[in-house]
Write an enzyme that holds these catalytic residues in place. Structure first.
Site, PDB file in Angstrom:
ATOM      1  N   SER A  21       0.839  -1.210   0.000  1.00 25.64           N
ATOM      2  CA  SER A  21       0.000   0.000   0.000  1.00 25.64           C
ATOM      3  C   SER A  21       0.874   1.261   0.000  1.00 25.64           C
ATOM      4  O   SER A  21       0.527   2.261  -0.632  1.00 25.64           O
ATOM      5  CB  SER A  21      -0.979   0.011   1.179  1.00 25.64           C
ATOM      6  N   ASN A  22       2.012   1.215   0.688  1.00 17.00           N
ATOM      7  CA  ASN A  22       2.929   2.367   0.640  1.00 17.00           C
ATOM      8  C   ASN A  22       3.529   2.514  -0.755  1.00 17.00           C
ATOM      9  O   ASN A  22       3.707   3.634  -1.236  1.00 17.00           O
ATOM     10  CB  ASN A  22       4.042   2.215   1.686  1.00 17.00           C
ATOM     11  N   MET A  95      10.824  -7.027   4.434  1.00 19.36           N
ATOM     12  CA  MET A  95      11.031  -7.778   5.678  1.00 19.36           C
ATOM     13  C   MET A  95      12.410  -8.434   5.782  1.00 19.36           C
ATOM     14  O   MET A  95      12.596  -9.341   6.593  1.00 19.36           O
ATOM     15  CB  MET A  95       9.926  -8.841   5.836  1.00 19.36           C
ATOM     16  N   ILE A  97      16.651  -7.897   6.330  1.00 19.56           N
ATOM     17  CA  ILE A  97      17.623  -6.928   6.838  1.00 19.56           C
ATOM     18  C   ILE A  97      18.774  -6.828   5.844  1.00 19.56           C
ATOM     19  O   ILE A  97      19.320  -7.853   5.393  1.00 19.56           O
ATOM     20  CB  ILE A  97      18.110  -7.354   8.237  1.00 19.56           C
ATOM     21  N   LEU A  98      19.112  -5.600   5.479  1.00 17.72           N
ATOM     22  CA  LEU A  98      20.193  -5.398   4.505  1.00 17.72           C
ATOM     23  C   LEU A  98      21.547  -5.471   5.219  1.00 17.72           C
ATOM     24  O   LEU A  98      21.703  -4.960   6.328  1.00 17.72           O
ATOM     25  CB  LEU A  98      20.025  -4.043   3.825  1.00 17.72           C
ATOM     26  N   ASN A 112      13.538   4.140   5.182  1.00 23.45           N
ATOM     27  CA  ASN A 112      12.588   3.094   5.567  1.00 23.45           C
ATOM     28  C   ASN A 112      11.421   3.722   6.301  1.00 23.45           C
ATOM     29  O   ASN A 112      11.580   4.727   6.988  1.00 23.45           O
ATOM     30  CB  ASN A 112      13.302   2.102   6.512  1.00 23.45           C
ATOM     31  N   HIS A 114       8.682   2.901   9.250  1.00 30.49           N
ATOM     32  CA  HIS A 114       8.514   1.961  10.361  1.00 30.49           C
ATOM     33  C   HIS A 114       7.277   2.361  11.172  1.00 30.49           C
ATOM     34  O   HIS A 114       7.095   3.544  11.479  1.00 30.49           O
ATOM     35  CB  HIS A 114       9.767   2.001  11.252  1.00 30.49           C
ATOM     36  N   ASP A 150      16.301  -0.431  12.449  1.00 33.07           N
ATOM     37  CA  ASP A 150      15.408   0.696  12.767  1.00 33.07           C
ATOM     38  C   ASP A 150      16.094   1.780  13.606  1.00 33.07           C
ATOM     39  O   ASP A 150      15.478   2.354  14.523  1.00 33.07           O
ATOM     40  CB  ASP A 150      14.148   0.181  13.504  1.00 33.07           C
TER      41      ASP A 150
END
Ligand code: GRF
Length: 194
Positions: A21-22, A95, A97-98, A112, A114, A150
């Site tokens: 949706s984003n 979902m 993690i880089l 990002n 959050h 985050d």
């Protein structure tokens, strides 16, 4: 270096894992005349992500990258990013993690969204944790991505009041509406500060 030259719009990639949706909202914003960016690539680690059909509907190049091995997955993603001259990456419900190494390649160019008021509630189940702690507000944050989960510098935040008898489900829907306003605003802020 990421530079806004003349009227050229910045080429953005959006990484997703789910509903998108984003993503849809960012695409719609990008189509406005005043937008400073264009979304040229959508990356998903999940073949079942609904967001892929959104990318297809808008005829945006999309790549599904299998994540059985992080190193080779990230190598493939970097290849796609370079091939498509991507300047900036938006993580929108991605979902995975880089790795530090990946981030180094796009240092200061990954943002990002959050669903919490960072630095509170990094990770998952953010709204339930806010409700259980009797917080007055939940909300959402757009931040730069660094190698800690985050934890990068905050760009913008929006508070959302937690109501009496709220549930994580109801609250997340109200926060998502705010996310859709916040993400393009934060992206614009990043682009105008260049
Ligand atoms: C959003 O709540 C976002 O904050 C979080 O994942 C969710 C993605 O939703 N990172 P959608 O796929 O954009 O609908």
């Amino acid at each position: 270096m990421l530079k806004l030259t003349g009227y050229k719009k910045i080429d953005v990639a959006v990484f997703i894992s789910g509903n998108g949706s984003n993503l849809k909202n960012l695409i719609n914003y990008s189509l406005k005349k005043r937008s400073k960016f264009v979304i040229n690539l959508v990356i998903s680690n999940n073949i079942k992500a609904k967001g892929i059909s959104i990318a297809k509907k808008f005829k945006i190049k999309n790549k599904i990258i299998k994540y059985s091995n992080i190193k080779s997955a990230e190598k493939k993603i970097l290849f796609e990013l370079r091939k498509n001259n991507i300047n900036l990456i938006c993580l929108a419900g991605f979902m995975k993690i880089l790795s530090k190494n990946f981030i180094k390649n796009f240092d200061g160019k990954i943002i990002n969204i959050h669903p919490s008021l960072l630095p509170r509630y990094k990770g998952l189940n953010t709204h339930q944790r806010a409700i259980s702690n009797n917080d007055k507000f939940s909300g959402c944050t757009v931040h730069y991505v660094n190698s800690k989960l985050d934890s990068g510098k905050i760009i913008l935040q929006k508070r959302v009041k937690i109501l009496k008898n709220d549930t994580a489900n109801k609250l997340s829907k109200r926060v998502l509406k705010q996310e859709h306003l916040l993400f393009p605003k934060a992206l614009n802020k990043v682009l105008t500060s260049l």
